[in-house]
Each structure stands twice: as structure tokens, then as C-alpha cells.
Design an enzyme around this catalytic site. Structure first.
Site, PDB file in Angstrom:
ATOM      1  N   LYS A 152       0.888  -1.279   0.138  1.00  0.00           N
ATOM      2  CA  LYS A 152       0.011   0.040  -0.112  1.00  0.00           C
ATOM      3  C   LYS A 152       0.903   1.150   0.002  1.00  0.00           C
ATOM      4  CE  LYS A 152      -4.178  -1.807   1.976  1.00  0.00           C
ATOM      5  NZ  LYS A 152      -5.150  -1.263   1.120  1.00  0.00           N
ATOM      6  N   LYS A 260     -14.146  -7.380  -3.800  1.00  0.00           N
ATOM      7  CA  LYS A 260     -14.502  -7.581  -2.531  1.00  0.00           C
ATOM      8  C   LYS A 260     -15.923  -7.927  -2.305  1.00  0.00           C
ATOM      9  CE  LYS A 260     -10.965  -4.700  -0.778  1.00  0.00           C
ATOM     10  NZ  LYS A 260     -10.254  -4.108  -1.880  1.00  0.00           N
TER      11      LYS A 260
END
Length: 351
Positions: A152, A260
Site C-alpha cells: 500500500k 470484494k
């Protein structure tokens, strides 16, 4: 089917603070659904896990609306998929409860994964943090044997993030370690392409969501000009109807989408995204959204039916101190399911 649904709210605690683009999570709230078939007495467990400031249905009246959908499901004996499109985490919770009830245990599908014969390849996730923390976590993932690492970026100085990538590439070639980066929309449309070109020097697999969601024109231009494949994540949130999904994919034309189920329409909604993406030659992979092992187990078994070839993002269910024990475990760089492990003690867990 005559059924009864009990809603059980719980607060889960992270083993260590989880840094995200939405801040640092130390706890997270979930709602477990206990679905009982009144005719047979059998029951299943599902998990509703909206993420604050990210999920389209992470709303103040969540408890009330969830109770209304559960009441309607009790009345009809089935899920109203069309009506629940705007509430993906609630839909996912009901889907997982019905799947558990139907299967009779946490082995939700019949695949090589559920038989314990094949693992699902996953990436090692490096959380946002200070330079030294991220550096140490990268070293740990490498030592554990991960061949794909997701980093990230956007939380610390960009030059330091480039230095982290340079460190990895100094020690590991692209053939040894596949690198993905997730910008979580941190770049501006004006500097995104320049930064992507700098990142591309490290031979990365892809970059997730380089600019903030909702800028379809700018994202389309990036996906056309980028030397590095772009994967959409937050961009898909709130795009619930078939027509809107088609419009998004045809407008932006990304190289990948990331699914997701808790955020992107439950498992049925994710299936819809996959069909549309495959029709357009767009790749995909699945990941969890910080669910506990109940939700992660459902995503893993669903994902296994797709026979994924590239690493998925399915390791985050091991983050909580108060998670339920289950047959999922990580070995090497794969998520495995052990069918020999008995069903966990749900009664104790749900007290």
C-alpha cells in the site's frame, strides 16, 4: 423455506493497528446472522462486515435496515437480490448464512480447495505505516516465502516508497517476487501518469486505484496511456446495477478489477462483475475486506470455484485477536482449507 434470523453484533479487535487509506483501524464492528430453518432445526452463520467510510451501506441506520431485510427474508424464505443491490454487505451476510445452512458445515463448495488438495495463491499484504515498519514487514513476508507482495502506497513520502521498491528489486528479480501496489486514490489526475511511469521502472504487476474514484474520464485516459496495468477497486463501490457496471467498464476499460463481495454486490454481484469483465478481456482477482474467518471462509470457497490462477487477496481474516477458529490456514504463499478439522464451536463464539 420457513426461517428465523438472529442478528448478533460483535466488535472485533485487531492484533495490531491496521493502517488504511481511511485511517487506522484498531477495532471493527460486524453483524453475524444466525439463519435457522424452522422445519429442520438446522442453521447457518453469515457475516455482515461494512467498512466505515468505504462501504456504500456503512450508514448510521445499519442496524435498522439490516433488521428490515432479515424480516423480509424470513417472510419470503429467500433473498431479494434485486432489492438488496444497494446493500452489498447485508446481502453478503445473508448469502453466507444460506450457503452455510445448505452445506451443513464450513466446507461450502466441492473443489480441490475444499478437499484440502489445493491451496489458493495469495499475495502478502504490507500495511501502510512508517518507512521502517513497512521495510520490516516486507522482509518478514519474503522470509515466509511469498512470491507476490502487495504494497500500500500513498501514506508516506513517495520517494521513500520508491526506495522500498528499489530495495526489493535489489534483492529479488521480477521472476522471484511479483509486486503489486495499491495507491487507494492517493495520486492526483495531474501527476498520476508521471508517478506510474516511475513505479513502472520496478517491473510491477499492477497498480490499484491510482486516483480517487468517480473520475471516470481521467481514469479512462490513465488506463489508455499507462505503461503499468491498472486495477479498479474503490471505483466499483456503489456501482450496483447491471447497466451502471457495463457503463463503467466500457468507459474506463481497466486492465483489471478487484472484487470484494462485501463491497461489490455480494457473491452474486461479484459473479456479475466477473462475467462482464471476461466478456471485455478484463482480468480480475478477489480479495477480502477485513472480514473475520466466517466471511473469509465464504469468499475463499466461492473464489475456489473460479479456479484462480493469479494470487488473490485472501489472508486478512487472520488479523483479529477474537476471531473464530476455522479450517483456514496459510502455508507458504497459499490459503488452504483442512476438511479434517471439526466445525468450530459457534455457540461459544456467539455468546
Amino acid at each position: 423455506m420457513k426461517c428465523q434470523i438472529e442478528i448478533i453484533p460483535r466488535t472485533l479487535h485487531f492484533k495490531q493497528p491496521a493502517g488504511t487509506s481511511r485511517g487506522i483501524y484498531r477495532t471493527r464492528k460486524v453483524w453475524y446472522l444466525k439463519l435457522t430453518d424452522l422445519e429442520t432445526g438446522k442453521w447457518g452463520i453469515g457475516e455482515c462486515a461494512p467498512l466505515p467510510d468505504l462501504s456504500v451501506d456503512a450508514i448510521p441506520e445499519y442496524d435498522k435496515i439490516l433488521a428490515q431485510w432479515c424480516a423480509q427474508t424470513e417472510k419470503n424464505g429467500c433473498i431479494d437480490y434485486e432489492g438488496m443491490r444497494p446493500f452489498p454487505s447485508m446481502l453478503f451476510g445473508l448469502e453466507t448464512a444460506f450457503a452455510h445452512l445448505k452445506a451443513g458445515d464450513m466446507k461450502l463448495t466441492d473443489t480441490l480447495f475444499s478437499q484440502g488438495k489445493k491451496g489458493i495463491p495469495i499475495n502478502g499484504l504490507i500495511w501502510m505505516g512508517k518507512f521502517e515498519e513497512m521495510y520490516q514487514r516486507i522482509e518478514e513476508k519474503m522470509q515466509l516465502g511469498y512470491r507476490c507482495i502487495k504494497l500500500k502506497i500513498g501514506a508516506i513520502d513517495f520517494k521513500k516508497e520508491l526506495a522500498l521498491l528499489a530495495h526489493i528489486r535489489t534483492h529479488f528479480s521480477p521472476e522471484q517476487i511479483e509486486l503489486r501496489v495499491d495507491a487507494n486514490g492517493a495520486f492526483s489526475p495531474e501527476d498520476a501518469l508521471q508517478k506510474i511511469k516511475q513505479l513502472n521502472e520496478f517491473v510491477l504487476h499492477s497498480i490499484e486505484q491510482p486516483i480517487r474514484a468517480g473520475q471516470w474520464k481521467e481514469m479512462s485516459r490513465l488506463c489508455t496511456d499507462t505503461p503499468l496495468p491498472i486495477a479498479l477497486d474503490e471505483e466499483l463501490i456503489g456501482v450496483n446495477t447491471l447497466e451502471k457496471k457495463i457503463e463503467l467498464l466500457d468507459t474506463i476499460r481497466p486492465q483489471y478489477i478487484i472484487l470484494k463481495p462485501s463491497l461489490h454486490g455480494g457473491m452474486q454481484g461479484a459473479d456479475e462483475w466477473i462475467r462482464l469483465a471476461q466478456d471485455r478481456g478484463i482480468g480480475w482477482w478477489a480479495t477480502s475486506a477485513l472480514e473475520s474467518n466466517i466471511g473469509l471462509n465464504s469468499i475463499a470457497h466461492w473464489c475456489a470455484t473460479k479456479q484462480p490462477l493469479i494470487p488473490q487477496g485472501l489472508g486478512t481474516g487472520l488479523l483479529f485477536t477474537d476471531n473464530i477458529d476455522c479450517a483456514l490456514h496459510i502455508k507458504g504463499d497459499c490459503l488452504w482449507y483442512n476438511p479434517q478439522i471439526q466445525e468450530p464451536n459457534f455457540k461459544q463464539f456467539l455468546k
